[in-house]
Design an enzyme around this catalytic site. Structure first.
Site, PDB file in Angstrom:
ATOM      1  N   TRP A 129     -18.822 -11.051 -47.205  1.00 52.32           N
ATOM      2  CA  TRP A 129     -17.264 -10.701 -46.956  1.00 52.32           C
ATOM      3  C   TRP A 129     -16.693 -11.867 -46.087  1.00 52.32           C
ATOM      4  O   TRP A 129     -15.738 -12.550 -46.384  1.00 52.32           O
ATOM      5  CB  TRP A 129     -17.197  -9.267 -46.090  1.00 52.32           C
ATOM      6  CG  TRP A 129     -15.968  -8.944 -45.514  1.00 52.32           C
ATOM      7  CD1 TRP A 129     -15.118  -8.238 -46.355  1.00 52.32           C
ATOM      8  CD2 TRP A 129     -15.292  -9.319 -44.461  1.00 52.32           C
ATOM      9  NE1 TRP A 129     -14.081  -8.301 -45.583  1.00 52.32           N
ATOM     10  CE2 TRP A 129     -14.138  -9.030 -44.515  1.00 52.32           C
ATOM     11  CE3 TRP A 129     -15.545 -10.199 -43.251  1.00 52.32           C
ATOM     12  CZ2 TRP A 129     -13.040  -9.007 -43.399  1.00 52.32           C
ATOM     13  CZ3 TRP A 129     -14.759 -10.412 -42.178  1.00 52.32           C
ATOM     14  CH2 TRP A 129     -13.520  -9.965 -42.236  1.00 52.32           C
ATOM     15  N   ASP A 133     -16.901  -5.774 -50.600  1.00 52.25           N
ATOM     16  CA  ASP A 133     -17.374  -4.793 -49.561  1.00 52.25           C
ATOM     17  C   ASP A 133     -16.538  -4.181 -48.645  1.00 52.25           C
ATOM     18  O   ASP A 133     -16.727  -3.634 -47.687  1.00 52.25           O
ATOM     19  CB  ASP A 133     -18.443  -5.538 -49.103  1.00 52.25           C
ATOM     20  CG  ASP A 133     -19.615  -5.905 -49.758  1.00 52.25           C
ATOM     21  OD1 ASP A 133     -20.317  -4.793 -50.518  1.00 52.25           O
ATOM     22  OD2 ASP A 133     -20.036  -7.000 -49.998  1.00 52.25           O
ATOM     23  N   ASP A 134     -15.092  -4.691 -48.677  1.00 50.32           N
ATOM     24  CA  ASP A 134     -14.025  -4.342 -47.694  1.00 50.32           C
ATOM     25  C   ASP A 134     -13.820  -2.937 -47.935  1.00 50.32           C
ATOM     26  O   ASP A 134     -13.163  -2.563 -49.016  1.00 50.32           O
ATOM     27  CB  ASP A 134     -12.796  -5.411 -48.072  1.00 50.32           C
ATOM     28  CG  ASP A 134     -11.908  -5.245 -46.983  1.00 50.32           C
ATOM     29  OD1 ASP A 134     -11.793  -5.849 -45.921  1.00 50.32           O
ATOM     30  OD2 ASP A 134     -11.164  -4.189 -46.675  1.00 50.32           O
ATOM     31  N   LEU A 135     -14.015  -2.305 -46.819  1.00 53.21           N
ATOM     32  CA  LEU A 135     -13.736  -0.901 -47.014  1.00 53.21           C
ATOM     33  C   LEU A 135     -11.982  -0.452 -47.320  1.00 53.21           C
ATOM     34  O   LEU A 135     -11.809   0.534 -48.191  1.00 53.21           O
ATOM     35  CB  LEU A 135     -13.777  -0.244 -45.722  1.00 53.21           C
ATOM     36  CG  LEU A 135     -13.650   1.388 -45.392  1.00 53.21           C
ATOM     37  CD1 LEU A 135     -14.465   2.289 -46.664  1.00 53.21           C
ATOM     38  CD2 LEU A 135     -14.129   1.960 -43.993  1.00 53.21           C
TER      39      LEU A 135
END
Length: 203
Positions: free
Chosen positions: A134, A153-155
Site C-alpha cells: 500500500w 488493500d485500501d479499506l
C-alpha cells in the site's frame, strides 16, 4: 496528478465502465492529489499509516518543525525522544529512521525510482522495513504520477467499490483487483474517484 490528466482518465473510464459513468455524472471528478518525489513524501506515508488524515497532518507538521529542512540527513540528527514527542509510535520511529538511513547509505535512490517500471519501483520501496505494498503504491500514484496503480488493500477503496458495484459487502483485495482490471491503464484515476465517491456516496 493534475486536473487535465484526471479529466482524461475519467472520460476513458466512463467509456469502460457504466457504473463509473453514472457516478461521475452525480459526484463529479476527484480533486488533484500531489506528493513531491522526495524523502518528505515517503516520511509522510509512514506517518499516515493506520491513522486519520487529520492526525497525520498534525503529526507531520510537528515533525517538520523539528528540522531546518526536511531531509534524510537532518532527520537522522533528531533524537528518538523528540520524534516520539511529535506523535510517532516507537515502531514508526524505527521505520522512518530506517528510511532516512537507507537514503543516506545509498540503499534507496529516490531519483532512480522514477526511471523504474511500476513493479520494480514497488519492489524497491517494499524492501524498506515498514513499507508494504500500500505504501509503495501510494508513492507511485502521487509522487511518480503513475496512471495505472490500484492499491487494492485500501479499506476505503474496497468499501467504495462495493457500493459502486452494488455488492452486498466489500470485496476482498483479490476480488477488487479483478473488478477493476478493465479500468487499465487508468486505475490510478479510478482509485482517486473511488476515494472521492467514498466520501460522497451514501452507505
Amino acid at each position: 496528478m493534475d486536473e487535465k490528466l484526471i479529466e482524461q482518465g475519467m472520460a476513458e473510464l466512463a467509456l469502460l465502465d457504466v457504473d463509473i459513468a453514472k457516478a461521475w455524472q452525480e459526484y463529479g471528478s476527484p480533486p488533484p492529489r500531489y506528493l513531491k518525489p522526495h524523502f518528505v513524501s515517503l516520511l509522510s506515508i509512514v506517518v499516515s499509516q493506520q491513522i486519520s488524515t487529520q492526525a497525520a497532518k498534525a503529526i507531520m507538521s510537528r515533525v517538520v518543525a523539528l528540522m531546518p529542512t526536511v531531509t534524510a540527513e537532518h532527520y537522522l540528527t533528531l533524537s528518538e525522544e523528540s520524534i516520539r514527542a511529535a506523535g510517532l509510535s516507537s515502531r514508526k520511529v524505527l521505520y522512518t529512521r530506517g528510511l532516512a538511513q537507507a537514503i543516506c547509505d545509498g540503499q534507496l535512490n529516490i531519483d532512480q525510482l522514477a526511471t523504474l517500471e511500476d513493479a520494480q519501483a514497488i519492489e524497491s520501496i517494499m524492501a524498506l522495513k515498514g513499507f508494504g505494498r500500500w505504501s509503495a503504491e501510494i508513492y507511485l500514484m502521487f509522487a511518480l504520477t503513475r496512471t495505472d496503480v490500484f492499491p487494492a488493500d485500501d479499506l476505503a477503496l474496497q468499501v467504495a467499490l462495493g457500493r459502486l458495484k452494488g455488492l452486498d459487502e466489500k470485496p476482498t483485495a483479490k476480488v477488487a483487483r479483478e473488478l477493476v482490471r478493465a479500468w487499465a491503464p487508468w486505475r490510478t484515476v479510478g482509485s482517486l474517484f473511488l476515494w472521492h465517491y467514498y466520501r460522497g456516496a451514501p452507505a
